[in-house]
Enzyme design. Structure first.
Site, PDB file in Angstrom:
ATOM      1  N   GLU A  35     -71.019  88.198  10.040  1.00 31.83           N
ATOM      2  CA  GLU A  35     -71.630  88.320  11.062  1.00 31.83           C
ATOM      3  C   GLU A  35     -70.815  89.170  12.259  1.00 31.83           C
ATOM      4  O   GLU A  35     -69.613  88.589  12.073  1.00 31.83           O
ATOM      5  CB  GLU A  35     -72.340  87.049  11.721  1.00 31.83           C
ATOM      6  CG  GLU A  35     -72.424  86.924  13.206  1.00 31.83           C
ATOM      7  CD  GLU A  35     -73.812  87.817  13.448  1.00 31.83           C
ATOM      8  OE1 GLU A  35     -74.658  88.145  13.084  1.00 31.83           O
ATOM      9  OE2 GLU A  35     -73.632  88.701  14.836  1.00 31.83           O
ATOM     10  N   GLN A  36     -71.163  90.234  12.948  1.00 27.29           N
ATOM     11  CA  GLN A  36     -70.312  90.874  13.896  1.00 27.29           C
ATOM     12  C   GLN A  36     -70.026  89.771  14.965  1.00 27.29           C
ATOM     13  O   GLN A  36     -68.654  90.065  15.397  1.00 27.29           O
ATOM     14  CB  GLN A  36     -71.076  92.062  14.295  1.00 27.29           C
ATOM     15  CG  GLN A  36     -72.305  91.699  15.175  1.00 27.29           C
ATOM     16  CD  GLN A  36     -73.037  93.022  15.706  1.00 27.29           C
ATOM     17  OE1 GLN A  36     -72.554  94.170  15.344  1.00 27.29           O
ATOM     18  NE2 GLN A  36     -74.238  92.948  16.346  1.00 27.29           N
ATOM     19  N   ARG A 109     -84.934  79.361  21.240  1.00 29.18           N
ATOM     20  CA  ARG A 109     -84.395  80.113  20.184  1.00 29.18           C
ATOM     21  C   ARG A 109     -83.182  79.474  19.679  1.00 29.18           C
ATOM     22  O   ARG A 109     -82.935  79.455  18.386  1.00 29.18           O
ATOM     23  CB  ARG A 109     -84.174  81.566  20.598  1.00 29.18           C
ATOM     24  CG  ARG A 109     -84.021  82.499  19.497  1.00 29.18           C
ATOM     25  CD  ARG A 109     -83.645  83.877  20.001  1.00 29.18           C
ATOM     26  NE  ARG A 109     -83.183  84.849  19.254  1.00 29.18           N
ATOM     27  CZ  ARG A 109     -84.030  85.497  18.573  1.00 29.18           C
ATOM     28  NH1 ARG A 109     -85.209  85.667  18.793  1.00 29.18           N
ATOM     29  NH2 ARG A 109     -83.550  86.537  17.552  1.00 29.18           N
ATOM     30  N   TYR A 214     -94.273  79.459  28.713  1.00 24.58           N
ATOM     31  CA  TYR A 214     -94.535  78.218  28.086  1.00 24.58           C
ATOM     32  C   TYR A 214     -93.478  77.108  28.427  1.00 24.58           C
ATOM     33  O   TYR A 214     -92.148  77.738  28.547  1.00 24.58           O
ATOM     34  CB  TYR A 214     -94.967  78.294  26.800  1.00 24.58           C
ATOM     35  CG  TYR A 214     -94.087  79.259  25.784  1.00 24.58           C
ATOM     36  CD1 TYR A 214     -93.008  78.582  25.150  1.00 24.58           C
ATOM     37  CD2 TYR A 214     -94.263  80.430  25.242  1.00 24.58           C
ATOM     38  CE1 TYR A 214     -92.061  79.300  24.192  1.00 24.58           C
ATOM     39  CE2 TYR A 214     -93.543  81.124  24.523  1.00 24.58           C
ATOM     40  CZ  TYR A 214     -92.655  80.589  23.883  1.00 24.58           C
ATOM     41  OH  TYR A 214     -91.823  81.471  22.871  1.00 24.58           O
ATOM     42  N   ASP A 293     -86.108  92.417  10.885  1.00 27.11           N
ATOM     43  CA  ASP A 293     -86.008  93.388  12.057  1.00 27.11           C
ATOM     44  C   ASP A 293     -85.419  94.631  11.327  1.00 27.11           C
ATOM     45  O   ASP A 293     -85.644  95.708  11.622  1.00 27.11           O
ATOM     46  CB  ASP A 293     -85.473  93.265  13.277  1.00 27.11           C
ATOM     47  CG  ASP A 293     -86.452  92.470  14.276  1.00 27.11           C
ATOM     48  OD1 ASP A 293     -87.407  91.998  13.925  1.00 27.11           O
ATOM     49  OD2 ASP A 293     -85.945  92.291  15.411  1.00 27.11           O
TER      50      ASP A 293
HETATM   51  C1  LIG Z   1     -88.766  89.497  23.927  1.00 27.46           C
HETATM   52  C2  LIG Z   1     -88.750  88.996  22.491  1.00 27.46           C
HETATM   53  C3  LIG Z   1     -89.555  88.029  22.153  1.00 27.46           C
HETATM   54  C4  LIG Z   1     -89.941  87.396  21.044  1.00 27.46           C
HETATM   55  N1  LIG Z   1     -90.460  86.466  20.740  1.00 27.46           N
HETATM   56  C5  LIG Z   1     -90.689  86.103  19.372  1.00 27.46           C
HETATM   57  C6  LIG Z   1     -91.493  84.878  18.962  1.00 27.46           C
HETATM   58  O1  LIG Z   1     -91.923  84.108  19.757  1.00 27.46           O
HETATM   59  N2  LIG Z   1     -91.525  84.529  17.626  1.00 27.46           N
HETATM   60  C7  LIG Z   1     -91.052  85.164  16.704  1.00 27.46           C
HETATM   61  O2  LIG Z   1     -91.150  84.999  15.430  1.00 27.46           O
HETATM   62  N3  LIG Z   1     -90.442  86.510  17.236  1.00 27.46           N
HETATM   63  C8  LIG Z   1     -89.971  86.785  18.156  1.00 27.46           C
HETATM   64  N4  LIG Z   1     -89.232  87.859  18.713  1.00 27.46           N
HETATM   65  C9  LIG Z   1     -88.893  88.646  17.586  1.00 27.46           C
HETATM   66  C10 LIG Z   1     -87.610  88.127  16.840  1.00 27.46           C
HETATM   67  O3  LIG Z   1     -86.734  87.812  17.911  1.00 27.46           O
HETATM   68  C11 LIG Z   1     -86.850  89.256  16.067  1.00 27.46           C
HETATM   69  O4  LIG Z   1     -87.908  89.564  15.126  1.00 27.46           O
HETATM   70  C12 LIG Z   1     -86.182  88.279  14.946  1.00 27.46           C
HETATM   71  O5  LIG Z   1     -84.963  87.547  15.893  1.00 27.46           O
HETATM   72  C13 LIG Z   1     -85.446  89.181  13.978  1.00 27.46           C
HETATM   73  O6  LIG Z   1     -84.366  88.435  13.122  1.00 27.46           O
HETATM   74  P1  LIG Z   1     -83.744  88.929  12.177  1.00 27.46           P
HETATM   75  O7  LIG Z   1     -82.663  87.977  11.529  1.00 27.46           O
HETATM   76  O8  LIG Z   1     -84.029  90.264  11.267  1.00 27.46           O
HETATM   77  O9  LIG Z   1     -82.545  89.967  13.241  1.00 27.46           O
HETATM   78  P2  LIG Z   1     -81.709  89.387  14.261  1.00 27.46           P
HETATM   79  O10 LIG Z   1     -82.151  88.128  14.818  1.00 27.46           O
HETATM   80  O11 LIG Z   1     -81.507  90.450  15.493  1.00 27.46           O
HETATM   81  O12 LIG Z   1     -80.199  89.021  14.006  1.00 27.46           O
HETATM   82  C14 LIG Z   1     -79.448  90.092  13.327  1.00 27.46           C
HETATM   83  C15 LIG Z   1     -77.923  89.822  13.216  1.00 27.46           C
HETATM   84  O13 LIG Z   1     -77.249  90.779  12.795  1.00 27.46           O
HETATM   85  C16 LIG Z   1     -76.042  91.042  13.382  1.00 27.46           C
HETATM   86  N5  LIG Z   1     -75.586  92.315  13.196  1.00 27.46           N
HETATM   87  C17 LIG Z   1     -75.962  93.561  13.503  1.00 27.46           C
HETATM   88  N6  LIG Z   1     -75.207  94.485  13.116  1.00 27.46           N
HETATM   89  C18 LIG Z   1     -74.400  94.053  12.351  1.00 27.46           C
HETATM   90  C19 LIG Z   1     -73.245  94.629  11.536  1.00 27.46           C
HETATM   91  N7  LIG Z   1     -73.167  95.912  11.527  1.00 27.46           N
HETATM   92  N8  LIG Z   1     -72.469  93.871  10.853  1.00 27.46           N
HETATM   93  C20 LIG Z   1     -72.484  92.577  10.919  1.00 27.46           C
HETATM   94  N9  LIG Z   1     -73.490  91.843  11.712  1.00 27.46           N
HETATM   95  C21 LIG Z   1     -74.458  92.502  12.323  1.00 27.46           C
HETATM   96  C22 LIG Z   1     -76.533  90.631  14.727  1.00 27.46           C
HETATM   97  O14 LIG Z   1     -75.270  90.183  15.564  1.00 27.46           O
HETATM   98  C23 LIG Z   1     -77.467  89.482  14.693  1.00 27.46           C
HETATM   99  O15 LIG Z   1     -76.897  88.160  14.568  1.00 27.46           O
HETATM  100  C24 LIG Z   1     -89.090  88.237  19.830  1.00 27.46           C
HETATM  101  C25 LIG Z   1     -88.546  89.378  20.108  1.00 27.46           C
HETATM  102  C26 LIG Z   1     -88.285  89.865  21.433  1.00 27.46           C
HETATM  103  C27 LIG Z   1     -87.447  90.999  21.928  1.00 27.46           C
END
Ligand SMILES: Cc1cc2nc3c(=O)[nH]c(=O)nc-3n(C[C@H](O)[C@H](O)[C@H](O)COP(=O)(O)OP(=O)(O)OC[C@H]3O[C@@H](n4cnc5c(N)ncnc54)[C@H](O)[C@@H]3O)c2cc1C
Length: 373
Positions: A35-36, A109, A214, A293
């Site tokens: 993790e970065q 969150r 909420y 994502d």
């Molecule tokens: C305003 C908003 C509201 C939302 N509400 C909801 C909701 O109610 N319910 C829901 O299900 N989803 C919701 N989402 C979507 C949700 O937040 C994301 O889809 C989710 O966080 C994706 O998870 P992830 O693990 O794929 O990525 P992330 O949670 O973005 O995690 C990625 C991780 O990778 C790390 N990283 C990045 N690049 C590197 C690198 N080069 N080297 C090492 N580490 C790195 C980052 O620091 C981070 O910790 C919302 C999004 C937004 C913007």
């Protein structure tokens, strides 16, 4: 899983990466997460955990812990933003729990992230490791991090979010299309509200904007909102960018008094530009794959980004445990159609579309879904 289990490196300790790490560890794989960030920060954001997400939490064994810190209202109301007229009452509470055999929860969150992190094996997390480059060969994958550290793994999972380095390196850059809209979001103490009823679970629909409000704690002590607000000149996708509250209040000045009361009480908020991206045709090679994502970023209108990342993690862990030879490919094929459907549906922010897909979205069970051949 015997001694020959492949070494797995996960890039990114967000919600998807941590769920994958915990499940793969439980399945017997040696796992490390890079993790970065140097430390986890408690982001001021709420998150919805719909029944399809709660089934993954149940699979992790933390449904009870998450229920204890979450708010579980009876309904999510959809109201006209100006008059307050009820457009649609979406029953959740006991109704949805009976229907899908899992609740729909609203929480902080940070509380969700902490609950998932509690499932990690000791010493699997490497903070302060920002991936810079990777190289895949027939024998394995080498990883290089900013600052000179490096590592090797048999399988790499890019769970590094919307700006995924793994995706850019392996599949090429895919720039998003800015929607011209911004999500303002924050969590603040409900004691600042004039009375708690103004913040009861509601999506307030305006002509070209909305706000969802909420509580995120069972005792209703914290309130969250998230908006979709036109702002054509702001395109920064970041969890840390701060906005000007007066600008936000002005954008909702003609909304219902309850909305204005919430915005008047709120001390500060962050803003996140909303970008859309098309579904990717593939996201797995022989040794590298993506989840969450990194491979299917979506606008937050259906609150499914984290939920689908968690589903990915469950399906990926099942595929790797059952099909060591081609698990990454089976995972991608099991998930592609579903995530593309939700990505597309999330982009259309309207109530009829939401009602049309809700059954398919919430009824999914990643712990039991048939894996692709
Ligand atoms: C305003 C908003 C509201 C939302 N509400 C909801 C909701 O109610 N319910 C829901 O299900 N989803 C919701 N989402 C979507 C949700 O937040 C994301 O889809 C989710 O966080 C994706 O998870 P992830 O693990 O794929 O990525 P992330 O949670 O973005 O995690 C990625 C991780 O990778 C790390 N990283 C990045 N690049 C590197 C690198 N080069 N080297 C090492 N580490 C790195 C980052 O620091 C981070 O910790 C919302 C999004 C937004 C913007």
């Amino acid at each position: 899983m015997g001694e020959a289990a492949p070494d797995i490196a996960i890039i990114g300790a967000g919600i998807g990466g941590l769920v994958a790490a915990a499940l793969l560890h439980r399945a017997g794989f040696p796992v490390r997460v890079y993790e970065q960030a140097r430390e986890f920060q408690r982001l001021g954001a709420g998150i919805q955990q719909s029944p399809n997400a709660v089934k993954v939490l149940r699979g992790l064994g933390i449904e009870g812990r998450v229920r204890e810190v979450a708010y579980a209202p009876d309904a999510i109301n959809h109201r006209d933003g100006y008059t307050g007229a009820l457009k649609y009452e979406r029953k959740i509470g006991a109704f949805i729990e009976q229907k899908y055999n899992a609740p729909h929860l609203l929480l902080h969150r940070g509380d969700l992230h902490a609950a998932i992190a509690s499932c990690l094996p000791e010493n699997c997390l490497r903070l302060g490791h920002r991936l810079e480059s990777l190289s895949e060969t027939a024998d394995g994958v080498t990883l290089d991090f900013v600052g000179g550290a490096n590592a090797r793994a048999d399988i790499v999972i890019g769970a590094d979010g919307v700006h995924s380095t793994v995706r850019d390196l392996v599949f090429g850059k895919t720039p998003g299309r800015f929607t011209g809209r911004v999500a303002w979001r924050t969590i603040f103490p409900a004691s600042l509200l004039p009375n708690p009823t103004v913040a009861e679970t509601t999506k307030w629909w305006g002509r070209d904007r909305h706000i969802v409000i909420y509580f995120t704690k069972p005792d209703r002590s914290e309130v969250y909102f998230v908006t979709s607000t036109p702002e054509p000149n702001y395109s920064v996708e970041s969890w840390s960018a701060v906005g000007d509250m007066e600008q936000l209040r002005a954008a909702y000045a003609d909304f219902h008094p309850d909305v204005r009361a919430v915005l008047a009480s709120c001390p500060a908020a962050h803003k996140w530009a909303l970008l859309e991206r098309d579904p990717m045709p593939q996201w797995s090679t022989r040794r590298v794959t993506l989840l969450g994502d990194a491979c299917h970023p979506m606008t937050p209108y259906m609150a499914q980004g984290a939920a689908t990342a968690m589903e990915d993690a469950m399906v990926l862990a099942r595929c790797l445990a059952q099909f060591p030879e081609d698990g990454l490919h089976r995972y991608q094929e099991t998930r592609k159609a579903r995530t593309a459907m939700i990505q597309n549906a999330s982009g259309r922010n309207d109530l009829d579309n939401f009602k049309a897909v809700a059954e398919a979205v919430y009824g999914y069970d990643a712990t039991a879904v048939e894996l692709a051949a």
